[in-house]
Design an enzyme around this catalytic site. Sequence first.
Site, PDB file in Angstrom:
ATOM      1  N   GLU A   1      26.137  22.960  28.628  1.00  0.00           N
ATOM      2  CA  GLU A   1      24.691  23.142  28.690  1.00  0.00           C
ATOM      3  C   GLU A   1      24.262  24.486  28.114  1.00  0.00           C
ATOM      4  O   GLU A   1      24.956  25.488  28.300  1.00  0.00           O
ATOM      5  CB  GLU A   1      24.220  23.050  30.155  1.00  0.00           C
ATOM      6  CG  GLU A   1      24.495  21.688  30.783  1.00  0.00           C
ATOM      7  CD  GLU A   1      24.003  21.596  32.228  1.00  0.00           C
ATOM      8  OE1 GLU A   1      23.347  22.551  32.720  1.00  0.00           O
ATOM      9  OE2 GLU A   1      24.276  20.559  32.858  1.00  0.00           O
TER      10      GLU A   1
ATOM     11  N   ASP B   1      29.151  16.172  35.018  1.00  0.00           N
ATOM     12  CA  ASP B   1      29.277  16.953  36.257  1.00  0.00           C
ATOM     13  C   ASP B   1      28.303  16.421  37.317  1.00  0.00           C
ATOM     14  O   ASP B   1      28.315  16.886  38.463  1.00  0.00           O
ATOM     15  CB  ASP B   1      29.107  18.457  36.008  1.00  0.00           C
ATOM     16  CG  ASP B   1      27.727  18.834  35.515  1.00  0.00           C
ATOM     17  OD1 ASP B   1      26.910  17.919  35.244  1.00  0.00           O
ATOM     18  OD2 ASP B   1      27.449  20.035  35.384  1.00  0.00           O
ATOM     19  N   SER B   2      27.501  15.403  36.948  1.00  0.00           N
ATOM     20  CA  SER B   2      26.718  14.661  37.947  1.00  0.00           C
ATOM     21  C   SER B   2      27.671  14.059  38.987  1.00  0.00           C
ATOM     22  O   SER B   2      27.244  13.648  40.068  1.00  0.00           O
ATOM     23  CB  SER B   2      25.876  13.568  37.286  1.00  0.00           C
ATOM     24  OG  SER B   2      26.658  12.811  36.379  1.00  0.00           O
TER      25      SER B   2
ATOM     26  N   GLU C   1      17.554  16.584  27.695  1.00  0.00           N
ATOM     27  CA  GLU C   1      17.249  16.084  29.049  1.00  0.00           C
ATOM     28  C   GLU C   1      15.891  16.595  29.509  1.00  0.00           C
ATOM     29  O   GLU C   1      15.582  17.796  29.382  1.00  0.00           O
ATOM     30  CB  GLU C   1      18.343  16.532  30.038  1.00  0.00           C
ATOM     31  CG  GLU C   1      18.044  16.069  31.457  1.00  0.00           C
ATOM     32  CD  GLU C   1      19.230  16.177  32.421  1.00  0.00           C
ATOM     33  OE1 GLU C   1      20.349  16.543  31.982  1.00  0.00           O
ATOM     34  OE2 GLU C   1      19.026  15.890  33.608  1.00  0.00           O
TER      35      GLU C   1
ATOM     36  N   LYS D   1      31.246  18.633  26.553  1.00  0.00           N
ATOM     37  CA  LYS D   1      29.807  18.916  26.522  1.00  0.00           C
ATOM     38  C   LYS D   1      29.548  20.155  27.362  1.00  0.00           C
ATOM     39  O   LYS D   1      30.193  20.338  28.396  1.00  0.00           O
ATOM     40  CB  LYS D   1      29.016  17.728  27.084  1.00  0.00           C
ATOM     41  CG  LYS D   1      27.518  18.013  27.234  1.00  0.00           C
ATOM     42  CD  LYS D   1      26.734  16.782  27.627  1.00  0.00           C
ATOM     43  CE  LYS D   1      26.680  16.523  29.115  1.00  0.00           C
ATOM     44  NZ  LYS D   1      26.085  17.617  29.923  1.00  0.00           N
TER      45      LYS D   1
ATOM     46  N   ASP E   1      32.593  16.780  30.622  1.00  0.00           N
ATOM     47  CA  ASP E   1      31.550  17.786  30.866  1.00  0.00           C
ATOM     48  C   ASP E   1      32.168  19.080  31.372  1.00  0.00           C
ATOM     49  O   ASP E   1      32.980  19.059  32.313  1.00  0.00           O
ATOM     50  CB  ASP E   1      30.602  17.228  31.936  1.00  0.00           C
ATOM     51  CG  ASP E   1      29.165  17.631  31.718  1.00  0.00           C
ATOM     52  OD1 ASP E   1      28.879  18.361  30.751  1.00  0.00           O
ATOM     53  OD2 ASP E   1      28.314  17.184  32.523  1.00  0.00           O
TER      54      ASP E   1
END
Length: 282
Positions: free
Chosen positions: A117, A47-48, A184, A115, A86
Amino acid sequence: MGKLTAPAIAAHKTRDGKEPLVMVTAYDAPGARMASEAGADLILVGDSLAMVVLGYDDTLQVTTDDMCHHTAAVARAKPDCHIVGDMPWMSYHVSPQETVENAAKLMRAGAHSVKLEGGRKRLPMIEQIIDAEIPVMGHIGLTPQSIHAMGGFKVQGKQAEHARKLVQAAKSLAHAGCFAVVLEGVPVRVAEMVTEAVDIPTIGIGAGSHCDGQVLVYHDLLGIEDRFVPKFVRRYADIKGQSVEAIKAYAADVRSGSFPNHDESYHMADEEAEELHLYGAG
Ligand code: KIV
């Protein structure tokens, strides 16, 4: 190594003598082809995307549809890499049903796993996704979707108590069935402890060298994004600098009239040109 499956990745620990896993982000077909030709093990359609491609200031702005659009572009390149899609902010926070549906959309777009978070708080949603036969990669430490709650992009786990919580979070993600976990923005010692504590691979970004793999953002490692270079980034190229120089050279050639030249243009047979001239263009 060939395309790795989620179970093969789950068994990949450097303590067993395996080489660290190589993950890089990609958001489109050319990026995926380059990652694949370079031999990356995993591509993360991160999602960057929001920040390095779409120009937003944080990752909170992208939607599941945006992520599917880019995951599909990566998948169409058929890279010889495991593709991780993501899950964006709010795609796994509302209800188990919506969460599974959003994960399924990413899989149908071409991801091999998803993925998301967060630690223990996210376990109920993670369990639902895994129950739908979708492999899940965890992501703890500095989780950019929580920047407002964390008060900014800050290294996490610097205090012993918080570090212990990260080890517990990693253990619970592994116990829930995650096949790997991204660490991270955590101190080296914390990443080392987490890596020792779990049987699934840890993939670090700003987490030192003791992880079972590393991930970097494509635009950071290639020097496409040069406005802010975090401490943990190693730049392997200056693609932005080279691109600016190349576009400057093109602009100079256009302005001087030296582009395009004879060989860079299409031509018609002389007799056709003569006829055109005789009767006029109209
Ligand atoms: O979105 C992303 O690129 C990520 C990596 C920084 C791990 O989540």
